[in-house]
Design an enzyme around this catalytic site. Structure first.
Site, short mmCIF file in Angstrom:
data_model
loop_
_atom_site.label_atom_id
_atom_site.label_comp_id
_atom_site.label_asym_id
_atom_site.label_seq_id
_atom_site.Cartn_x
_atom_site.Cartn_y
_atom_site.Cartn_z
NE ARG A 234 79.58 -39.47 -95.36
CZ ARG A 234 78.77 -40.52 -95.47
NH1 ARG A 234 78.84 -41.51 -94.59
NH2 ARG A 234 77.90 -40.58 -96.47
CD GLU A 263 85.83 -43.82 -95.85
OE1 GLU A 263 85.14 -44.21 -96.81
OE2 GLU A 263 85.36 -43.65 -94.71
CG HIS A 281 82.44 -46.30 -95.36
ND1 HIS A 281 82.74 -45.04 -95.82
CD2 HIS A 281 81.13 -46.25 -94.98
CE1 HIS A 281 81.67 -44.26 -95.73
NE2 HIS A 281 80.67 -44.98 -95.22
#
Length: 307
Positions: A234, A263, A281
């Site tokens: 994370r 993000e 990601h």
């Protein structure tokens, strides 16, 4: 028919998952676009749903209070940091979740980062795209000291993948992983020793109050000069400003990130650092993992409704 809503854009645009969900719940509704929903848009989309398949959307006290008809949150993915579990318990909302369903996808990504960083693949490829012949082959991954913080589903799978490389493996976890580590020649040690000795540090922890900014200015200063940092867990586990300073100064040899504090990330000064590898990601999103995560969420719905 149960009122089912999918809030995840990734699940919603996947034709196979759509078909498989509709085969069981033909009136299910899907996310309207490509952006992660939040605020009023998320509330409007959920409407009067009884069960929701969520990805990165935040499920908190305010949402649950506004949607008293919710009975089940089925997780598309493995991270639960976007779901207030205590609030779900207070509101009697069940959680459908399967840990480790995309572990191989993430562990392969971490291994890819390790190979690419040590062998200088990412940097030389970028330069050659610019017409620059920079013939520097880096070093072998084989025999390096690898530090792994978090020896859960992904951390354990990464350790298995590293077996042929003959690396010295250092591990750290708040849970008792001693049996696994004995079987796989992993030395459990303190974080301080791991920082000081690892050629590569790979993070595989959930985001909790204890792991928030686990890697900051102080911990980066403890790391071996020239070491590599990999984060596929994370984004907020690493303090980005501190990492930027360590990379820009050359204190670290490089870093590879698949996750970010915000993000998508917008700091181009950070993203354009020559010794940073940045991906959007995608670690847990290999096609096989996407199907497994989606089918897991559907399975939790079927179990909940006894279908």
């Amino acid at each position: 028919m149960p009122r089912i809503v999918v809030t995840s854009p990734s699940f919603s645009r996947h034709s196979t998952l759509r078909q498989e969900l509709l085969a069981v719940f033909p009136e299910a509704r899907f996310a309207p676009g490509e952006q992660v929903l939040n605020g009023q848009a998320l509330l409007d989309h959920i409407a009067d749903a009884e069960a929701v398949i969520v990805g990165l959307e935040r499920i908190d006290e305010a949402l649950l209070t506004a949607k008293p008809g919710l009975r089940l949150i089925a997780k598309y993915g493995v991270g639960l940091d976007n779901i207030d579990l205590d609030a779900c318990e207070r509101h009697n909302v069940a959680i459908g979740w399967t840990g480790g369903v995309n572990a191989r996808s993430v562990s392969e990504m971490a291994l890819c980062f390790m190979l690419g960083l040590t062998r200088n693949i990412f940097r030389t490829s970028t330069l050659l795209h610019q017409g620059i012949w920079h013939k520097r082959g880096g070093a072998l991954l084989s025999g390096k000291t690898i530090g792994i913080i978090g020896i859960g589903h992904v951390g354990q799978d990464l350790i298995r993948l590293l077996a042929p490389f003959g690396c010295r493996l250092l591990g750290n976890d708040i849970a008792d992983r001693s049996n696994f580590c004995r079987q796989h020649q992993v030395t459990l040690t303190s974080k301080e020793q791991l920082y000081a000795e690892a050629d590569i540090l790979s993070l595989h922890v959930p985001l909790t109050p204890e792991t928030h900014h686990l890697i900051d200015k102080a911990t980066l200063a403890q790391m071996k000069p020239g070491a590599f940092l990999i984060n596929t867990s994370r984004g907020s586990v690493v303090k980005q400003s501190a990492l930027q300073t360590a990379l820009a100064s050359g204190r670290l040899g490089g870093a590879a990130l698949d996750v970010y504090e915000t993000e998508p990330p917008t700091d181009l000064g950070f993203l354009q650092l020559e010794n940073l590898v940045a991906t959007p990601h995608i670690g847990g999103n290999a096609e096989e993992a996407v199907l497994a995560m989606g089918r897991s969420a559907i399975s939790h719905l079927k179990t909940f409704y006894e279908l």
